[in-house]
Write a protein that holds these residues in place. Sequence first.
Motif, PDB file in Angstrom:
ATOM      1  N   ALA A 116       0.722  -1.232   0.000  1.00 34.29           N
ATOM      2  CA  ALA A 116      -0.075   0.062  -0.015  1.00 34.29           C
ATOM      3  C   ALA A 116       0.890   1.126  -0.006  1.00 34.29           C
ATOM      4  O   ALA A 116       1.725   1.404   1.016  1.00 34.29           O
ATOM      5  N   THR A 149      -5.234   4.989  -0.722  1.00 31.32           N
ATOM      6  CA  THR A 149      -3.830   4.585  -0.939  1.00 31.32           C
ATOM      7  C   THR A 149      -3.998   4.134  -2.183  1.00 31.32           C
ATOM      8  O   THR A 149      -5.039   3.881  -3.055  1.00 31.32           O
ATOM      9  N   TRP A 199      -4.968  -2.943   4.350  1.00 27.87           N
ATOM     10  CA  TRP A 199      -4.803  -1.682   4.485  1.00 27.87           C
ATOM     11  C   TRP A 199      -6.272  -1.192   4.859  1.00 27.87           C
ATOM     12  O   TRP A 199      -6.254  -0.426   6.045  1.00 27.87           O
TER      13      TRP A 199
END
Length: 240
Positions: A116, A149, A199
């Motif tokens: 990420a 992200t 993430w």
Amino acid sequence: MTKPDIQKLYDVTEATWPPAARFDLGPVTLRDGAGGGKRVSAATAQDGWTPVDLDAAEARMNEMGQQPLFMIREGQDDLDATLDAKGYKVIDPVYARMCPVSNLTDLPIPRVTAFAIWEPLAIMRDIWAEGGIGAERLAVMDRACDPKTGILGRVDDKPAATAFAAIHDGVAMVHAVETRVAHRRKGMGKWVMRQAAHWAAANGADWIAILVTTGNESANALYESLGMEIVGKYHYRIKA
């Protein structure tokens, strides 16, 4: 953990993949997509619209230099029929798919397989560009809500795939998944989605979602295999 419905996912889509500008013309919401594609350019109609409102919206879209385009959401059968009678054709039916984030965090990400990263690296921008995702869509990512992200996937010790994700109201939505032609069918898609889920979990999301055209059989098979169920759908109508 209440499961979000399709109406909530429409809001998540708007927040995580936003237009350059939006404004209301009566009961119709118009969007300036700034070249970022249908998702950020399509008009939507609220309850109480009339054919006169649709004509006014069409005229304004023409003035904006945008081809007249409406998103038809679930339950808008009357709108769909009216636009059909006005000569608007169906284009790009889309499934909204979703599952709990925990469905995709049960496995660790193999070493140096997916990361990420924000801001996107130059190689991520290159991979997107190879798939037709250019500066206008990168600008959409820049406008998107935080947290957000990029995801970089690697296989055979080479950069192979990328994607974008952002979170709104507890839902992480993944956009712009792209795998290089030379590295397709190597399992990159599942690791990109699993990295997005890891993430998302770290950033407080309970659900992970993605939008995919109904005709994209390979992508739908991938997301089905990951347990991402169809929550709802929408389609566009475009004026020739």
